[in-house]
Design a protein around this motif. Structure first.
Motif, PDB file in Angstrom:
ATOM      1  N   MET A   1       0.898  -1.269  -0.017  1.00  0.00           N
ATOM      2  CA  MET A   1      -0.102  -0.031  -0.075  1.00  0.00           C
ATOM      3  C   MET A   1       0.980   1.147  -0.089  1.00  0.00           C
ATOM      4  SD  MET A   1      -3.039   1.292   2.732  1.00  0.00           S
ATOM      5  CE  MET A   1      -3.803  -0.201   2.376  1.00  0.00           C
ATOM      6  N   LYS A   2       0.494   2.331  -0.929  1.00  0.00           N
ATOM      7  CA  LYS A   2       1.224   3.463  -0.976  1.00  0.00           C
ATOM      8  C   LYS A   2       1.055   4.338   0.136  1.00  0.00           C
ATOM      9  CE  LYS A   2       1.048   3.544  -6.084  1.00  0.00           C
ATOM     10  NZ  LYS A   2       0.786   4.327  -7.096  1.00  0.00           N
ATOM     11  N   ASP A   3       2.133   5.339   0.450  1.00  0.00           N
ATOM     12  CA  ASP A   3       1.928   5.882   1.790  1.00  0.00           C
ATOM     13  C   ASP A   3       0.851   7.115   1.563  1.00  0.00           C
ATOM     14  OD1 ASP A   3       4.268   4.962   2.463  1.00  0.00           O
ATOM     15  OD2 ASP A   3       5.640   6.709   2.321  1.00  0.00           O
ATOM     16  N   ASP A   4       0.364   7.440   0.552  1.00  0.00           N
ATOM     17  CA  ASP A   4      -0.658   8.307   0.447  1.00  0.00           C
ATOM     18  C   ASP A   4      -1.987   7.673   0.692  1.00  0.00           C
ATOM     19  OD1 ASP A   4      -0.685   6.907  -1.827  1.00  0.00           O
ATOM     20  OD2 ASP A   4      -1.217   8.687  -3.055  1.00  0.00           O
ATOM     21  N   GLN A   5      -2.119   6.370   0.200  1.00  0.00           N
ATOM     22  CA  GLN A   5      -3.129   5.663   0.893  1.00  0.00           C
ATOM     23  C   GLN A   5      -3.407   5.232   2.049  1.00  0.00           C
ATOM     24  OE1 GLN A   5      -2.294   2.339  -2.063  1.00  0.00           O
ATOM     25  NE2 GLN A   5      -3.713   2.960  -3.624  1.00  0.00           N
ATOM     26  N   LEU A   6      -2.149   4.822   2.762  1.00  0.00           N
ATOM     27  CA  LEU A   6      -2.075   4.439   4.028  1.00  0.00           C
ATOM     28  C   LEU A   6      -2.506   5.931   4.984  1.00  0.00           C
ATOM     29  CD1 LEU A   6      -1.410   2.440   6.177  1.00  0.00           C
ATOM     30  CD2 LEU A   6       0.892   3.328   6.344  1.00  0.00           C
ATOM     31  N   VAL A  31     -13.785   0.767   5.577  1.00  0.00           N
ATOM     32  CA  VAL A  31     -13.683  -0.356   4.553  1.00  0.00           C
ATOM     33  C   VAL A  31     -14.668  -0.278   3.503  1.00  0.00           C
ATOM     34  CG1 VAL A  31     -14.236  -2.911   4.171  1.00  0.00           C
ATOM     35  CG2 VAL A  31     -12.918  -2.138   6.108  1.00  0.00           C
ATOM     36  N   LEU A  32     -15.974   0.018   3.771  1.00  0.00           N
ATOM     37  CA  LEU A  32     -16.957   0.327   3.059  1.00  0.00           C
ATOM     38  C   LEU A  32     -16.613   1.584   2.223  1.00  0.00           C
ATOM     39  CD1 LEU A  32     -20.297  -0.387   5.226  1.00  0.00           C
ATOM     40  CD2 LEU A  32     -19.260  -1.695   3.150  1.00  0.00           C
ATOM     41  N   MET A  33     -16.230   2.406   2.779  1.00  0.00           N
ATOM     42  CA  MET A  33     -15.716   3.891   2.252  1.00  0.00           C
ATOM     43  C   MET A  33     -14.567   3.828   1.162  1.00  0.00           C
ATOM     44  SD  MET A  33     -14.609   7.368   3.914  1.00  0.00           S
ATOM     45  CE  MET A  33     -15.561   7.119   5.400  1.00  0.00           C
ATOM     46  N   LEU A  34     -13.604   3.274   1.481  1.00  0.00           N
ATOM     47  CA  LEU A  34     -12.232   3.076   0.751  1.00  0.00           C
ATOM     48  C   LEU A  34     -12.124   1.766  -0.151  1.00  0.00           C
ATOM     49  CD1 LEU A  34      -9.895   4.887   3.431  1.00  0.00           C
ATOM     50  CD2 LEU A  34     -11.385   6.071   1.346  1.00  0.00           C
ATOM     51  N   GLU A  35     -12.721   0.835   0.208  1.00  0.00           N
ATOM     52  CA  GLU A  35     -12.487  -0.532  -0.665  1.00  0.00           C
ATOM     53  C   GLU A  35     -12.529  -0.274  -1.824  1.00  0.00           C
ATOM     54  OE1 GLU A  35     -13.473  -5.069   0.625  1.00  0.00           O
ATOM     55  OE2 GLU A  35     -15.009  -3.822   0.698  1.00  0.00           O
ATOM     56  N   ASP A  40      -6.529  -3.942  -0.479  1.00  0.00           N
ATOM     57  CA  ASP A  40      -6.002  -4.271   0.539  1.00  0.00           C
ATOM     58  C   ASP A  40      -6.332  -3.397   1.858  1.00  0.00           C
ATOM     59  OD1 ASP A  40      -4.649  -6.523  -0.620  1.00  0.00           O
ATOM     60  OD2 ASP A  40      -2.724  -5.544  -0.833  1.00  0.00           O
ATOM     61  N   VAL A  41      -7.517  -2.601   1.889  1.00  0.00           N
ATOM     62  CA  VAL A  41      -7.757  -1.568   2.806  1.00  0.00           C
ATOM     63  C   VAL A  41      -8.317  -2.481   4.008  1.00  0.00           C
ATOM     64  CG1 VAL A  41     -10.238  -1.661   1.939  1.00  0.00           C
ATOM     65  CG2 VAL A  41      -9.101   0.242   3.455  1.00  0.00           C
ATOM     66  N   ARG A  42      -8.842  -3.640   3.954  1.00  0.00           N
ATOM     67  CA  ARG A  42      -9.336  -4.301   5.201  1.00  0.00           C
ATOM     68  C   ARG A  42      -8.158  -4.609   6.028  1.00  0.00           C
ATOM     69  NH1 ARG A  42     -13.942  -6.621   6.571  1.00  0.00           N
ATOM     70  NH2 ARG A  42     -14.688  -6.153   4.444  1.00  0.00           N
ATOM     71  N   GLU A  43      -6.980  -5.228   5.436  1.00  0.00           N
ATOM     72  CA  GLU A  43      -5.852  -5.489   6.362  1.00  0.00           C
ATOM     73  C   GLU A  43      -5.184  -4.491   6.798  1.00  0.00           C
ATOM     74  OE1 GLU A  43      -6.772  -6.779   3.168  1.00  0.00           O
ATOM     75  OE2 GLU A  43      -6.957  -8.794   3.435  1.00  0.00           O
ATOM     76  N   ALA A  44      -5.210  -3.389   6.266  1.00  0.00           N
ATOM     77  CA  ALA A  44      -4.732  -1.940   6.475  1.00  0.00           C
ATOM     78  C   ALA A  44      -5.328  -1.641   7.807  1.00  0.00           C
ATOM     79  CB  ALA A  44      -4.263  -1.062   5.534  1.00  0.00           C
TER      80      ALA A  44
END
Length: 878
Positions: A1-6, A31-35, A40-44
């Motif tokens: 995952m990129k820094d800006d996404q994190l 999760v609903l907003m950014l998936e 891999d948003v859920r794991e983050a």
């Protein structure tokens, strides 16, 4: 995952959590907003929420415990301590506690010690030093608490621990053995270097190798008796370590029973200090980085130490707990003075029937004149018989392998202890002979008279004991019972000893060695005639205080006339001191700023020895002169802050008739009832809420005739108030999700903010007036004549950090992270408030809850700040 996404995930989580969402709710919504946009948003989210959960949980634990800690609030915001380490000394100690009777207390010990460790000096920071005090209860688990503090301190790289353990050998030995067990040394050294052991106090052997010992070991411990020669050895050891090594060696000094021998008891302030006090101050002077923390159940001598020793030119700092005082919570299972005797205000409220009176006419036989021999009186016979019966009851409950103890304490003189031992043995002898023939019916009346008198206290699950079951166990008790003497003249074989593998049933007779520190295992019958004229000595002699799990209903205390009333008063004093410390914490004060007040007895008792009270003066009453400044602001609800602005505007309008002059911001001589709406409607952080309401209620009830001065800034058509600059403390990406902390609202001279405008002239206290000097001028009849003071502080929501200040952040930067709604109208302030409660300048108080004394620190407000607010953020009108 990129820094800006994190970063986007982190920001979304912070935003939801700041709005009061739970962890689970925040996780689902992010999760609903950014998936659809972030792989891999859920794991983050799970990873981030897990780390943030630990952080928030730690902060909540600290905040909860901090209600009982008077310390600088910023230790929680900037604090170096980030919580317990995994797989460290504390985690091992916690596991051991889980296997003992402390299992139920672990969470409370963890919370309490987190707050204490957070208040310690940061290790490995040169010249960082802190002085503190922890207040427990007699026989209440102080050792478990400081064992945990030591464990957590070592985990944080404190390297050298010095434990000062009373003035008696048996207490030092008991403490050494306990710490070796708690800290994991009993199964091997576990990396510890021990400068003492159970049989050997601090000698001179290690001094010649001191530098090598300290520089090559990460965990060093010494348990030292407070004795002149032993402390001199410690001092010489430290002086033998080179300066560079000392700078790199954080030292933790734990002073158990810190009110004993540590305070200076010389007769007058100008006299040389007492030997032990001087040595301990010299030891502290050799520390380059570290903390001294005293532990005691009777803190009177500690909080009445000279708080201004640094200003008196003797070169040695006194051990006054200037940086923090922490009150250990009293567990529900603890039997202390309040639970056994009640408070003076409610002497009959739920008091268990465990106190028995010793007739006055028996005292001459129990404590005969010098040269006479004591005897076993009728009430002592009753006490011994109940001890035998109750020890038998414990056996019927499956407590055969537990120690059972009875205490007889009638005099401090040594020789009568041995004479009383012989008398008690003589009384028991015929009972033991009869029991060998199973003849124990002489105990039947005792069983029936006492069995159910405190039955409601029992927390076990066994049925009520029957005579047949108890009768069968009495011969076993009489066979096992021992009579022991514990004093300075007793042989080692004679003295009290509790082997782990050999449960004792013992009647112990003694004086000084049993009156402080030493734990009497399984004590549930006490026979006590000795009195004292001081609070601390009387409380410490009450060894019957403590925990009685599974035999609560069996405890009994026989007392000579008058002692029950004394202990009831002392229960009131204990609660009063704890409330004083909580009030200090609620006002964001530390002992360096204001002394803790102690209630005086109206009769013969005094707080501590006169020599230890030589720096004390008569204090204000209750909330008199109390200062509060709101330095914490809950930002979870923007409506609260906007409504506070309206409440402040309404107050300004209501007080228009009291405005001093055109262009002034002072509203003078305001009747206290004109402030009722403001105090009812203005919302402060929960930490300050109780003091905020109570001080006003106290003023209306006790000083209704005393007027207030009120300072409210002006505004203009665009802004309702002239705004001031105050910035939060905290580090980037470490913002709390619920509140901001500005550390200080008031500037150095704000206690007299109304003086110049009221009198039209400046006061003559100079540019940096001390806290007590300002209060004196408020109290003075030729000054402000005791008027209360209320100041409103409209803080800019876009306050900017001035200059290079690494621990401060721009207000709007922090609000953008945790409460962006507050930036929608930047012309509105976050409204802070401060007050000084009225002072009794004319001795008009008719209702007093007794006289109090305290020491008065020569505290200078502007010198206390980490960052000088007056220079860096502007004065009140800035």
């Amino acid at each position: 995952m990129k820094d800006d996404q994190l970063f986007a995930v982190q920001a979304a989580l912070d935003g939801l959590l700041s709005r009061g969402k739970t962890f689970d709710e925040a996780t689902q919504e992010v999760v609903l907003m950014l998936e659809p946009f972030v792989p891999d948003v859920r794991e983050a989210v799970i990873k981030i929420i897990g780390s943030r959960r630990d952080e928030i949980t730690r902060r909540e634990k600290l905040r909860e415990a901090d209600g009982n800690t008077s310390t600088s609030r910023d230790v929680l915001e900037l604090g170096w301590y980030t919580g317990p380490k995994e797989n460290g000394v504390w985690s091992s100690l916690r596991d051991r506690m889980q296997q003992t009777g402390l299992g139920d207390a672990i969470d409370e010990i963890d919370k309490s010690t987190d707050a204490i460790v957070s208040s310690l000096a940061e290790p490995r920071v040169y010249d960082a030093k802190r002085l503190g005090l922890v207040v427990g209860n007699v026989q209440s688990g102080k050792t478990a608490n400081f064992s945990a503090v030591i464990a957590k301190g070592i985990d944080e790289k404190y390297r050298f621990v010095i434990v000062l353990s009373g003035i008696h050998n048996n207490l030092r030995k008991q403490t050494q053995e306990r710490l070796e067990r708690d800290l994991g040394m009993d199964g091997g050294s576990q990396g510890w270097y021990r400068l003492t052991d159970p049989e050997g106090d601090f000698g001179r052997t290690h001094i010649r190798n001191a530098g090598v010992v300290v520089s090559t070991h990460e965990k060093i411990i010494a348990v030292v008796k407070k004795n002149g020669s032993r402390l001199q050895n410690v001092l010489d050891f430290l002086r033998s370590v080179d300066e560079k090594t000392r700078k790199n060696t954080p030292i933790l000094i734990v002073d158990d029973e810190s009110d004993q021998a540590t305070p200076d008891s010389s007769a007058k302030p100008e006299n040389d200090p007492t030997k032990i006090n001087k040595l301990m101050r010299e030891i502290w002077a050799e520390v380059r980085n570290g903390t001294y923390v005293g532990y005691t159940a009777t803190p009177f001598a500690n909080i009445l130490m000279d708080p201004n020793s640094n200003t008196r030119g003797n070169g040695l700092q006194q051990l006054y707990p200037k940086d923090f005082v922490h009150v250990m919570r009293t567990p529900k299972a603890y039997f202390g003075a309040e639970r056994i005797f009640g408070l003076e205000s409610s002497p009959d409220a739920n008091i268990p029937d465990v106190i028995r009176a010793i007739p006055k006419d028996e005292l001459e036989f129990l404590t005969p004149a010098k040269g006479g021999s004591p005897s076993v009186t009728e009430s002592l016979e009753d006490a011994i018989r109940w001890f035998v019966v109750s020890a038998a009851i414990r056996r019927t409950r499956g407590q055969v392998k537990k120690h059972s103890t009875m205490l007889i304490h009638t005099t401090h003189r040594v020789n009568p202890h041995f004479a009383m031992r012989d008398e008690v043995k003589a009384f028991l002898a015929p009972l033991q002979r009869a029991a060998r023939e199973e003849e124990v019916d002489s105990f039947l009346d005792t069983f029936h008279n006492e069995r159910d008198r405190a039955a409601e206290l029992y927390t076990g699950e066994m049925d009520a004991p029957s005579w047949q079951l108890v009768k069968a166990e009495i011969p076993n008790v009489l066979r096992a019972i021992k009579v022991s003497v514990d004093n300075g003249s007793a042989s080692d074989a004679e003295r009290l000893n509790y082997p782990d593998d050999n449960p004792q049933t013992v009647i112990v007779i003694g004086g000084g060695t049993l009156s402080r520190g030493l734990t009497l295992e399984g004590l549930f019958v006490s026979y006590f005639t000795r009195t004292s004229s001081t609070y601390d000595t009387l409380l410490q002699m009450g060894r019957w205080f403590g925990y009685r799990l599974g035999y609560e209903d069996l405890q009994r205390v026989w007392l000579s006339p008058g002692l029950e009333d004394d202990y009831r008063f002392l229960a009131t004093v204990e609660e009063d001191v704890r409330q004083e410390i909580r009030r200090m914490a609620g006002s964001n004060e530390t002992p360096e700023q204001i002394g803790v007040r102690v209630l005086l007895h109206p009769g013969r008792l005094q707080v501590t020895s006169a020599a230890k009270m030589k720096h004390a003066t008569v204090a204000e009453v209750d909330f008199e002169g109390t200062r509060l400044q709101t330095t914490l602001f809950d930002v979870t609800n923007v409506n609260v802050h906007n409504e506070n602005v309206n409440v402040a505007l309404q107050l300004r309008q209501a007080l228009a008739p009291y405005r001093k002059t055109t262009g002034s911001i002072l509203y003078a001589d305001v009747p206290v009832n004109e402030l009722e709406v403001f105090f009812n409607d203005f919302v402060v952080h929960s930490r300050f809420e109780e003091n905020f309401k109570n001080a006003y209620s106290w003023a209306t009830e006790n000083m209704p005739q005393k007027t207030w001065n009120v300072v409210i800034p002006d505004g203009n058509e665009l802004k309702p108030f002239d705004l001031i600059q105050r910035t939060p403390i905290g580090e980037k990406n470490a913002a709390d999700l619920s509140h901001i902390n500005i550390r200080s609202l008031m500037s150095g001279g704000d206690i007299l903010r109304d003086f110049e405008e009221y009198f039209g002239k400046k006061h003559d206290l100079g540019s940096s007036p001390k806290h007590n000097e300002q209060l004196d001028l408020r109290r003075d009849r030729d000054g402000l004549d005791g008027r209360g003071l209320l100041i409103l502080y409209p803080i800019s929501r876009t306050s900017k950090v001035q200059g290079e200040r690494k621990h401060r952040r721009d207000m709007d930067d922090v609000l953008q992270e945790i409460a962006p709604e507050l930036l929608e109208d930047p012309d509105l302030p976050i409204m802070g408030v401060a007050y000084i409660a009225p002072l009794d300048s004319r001795k008009e108080l008719e209702v007093r809850r007794g006289t109090r004394i305290r020491v008065v620190p020569e505290f200078s407000e502007s010198h206390d700040e980490i960052d000088d607010i007056l220079d860096n953020e502007g004065s009140y009108a800035g």
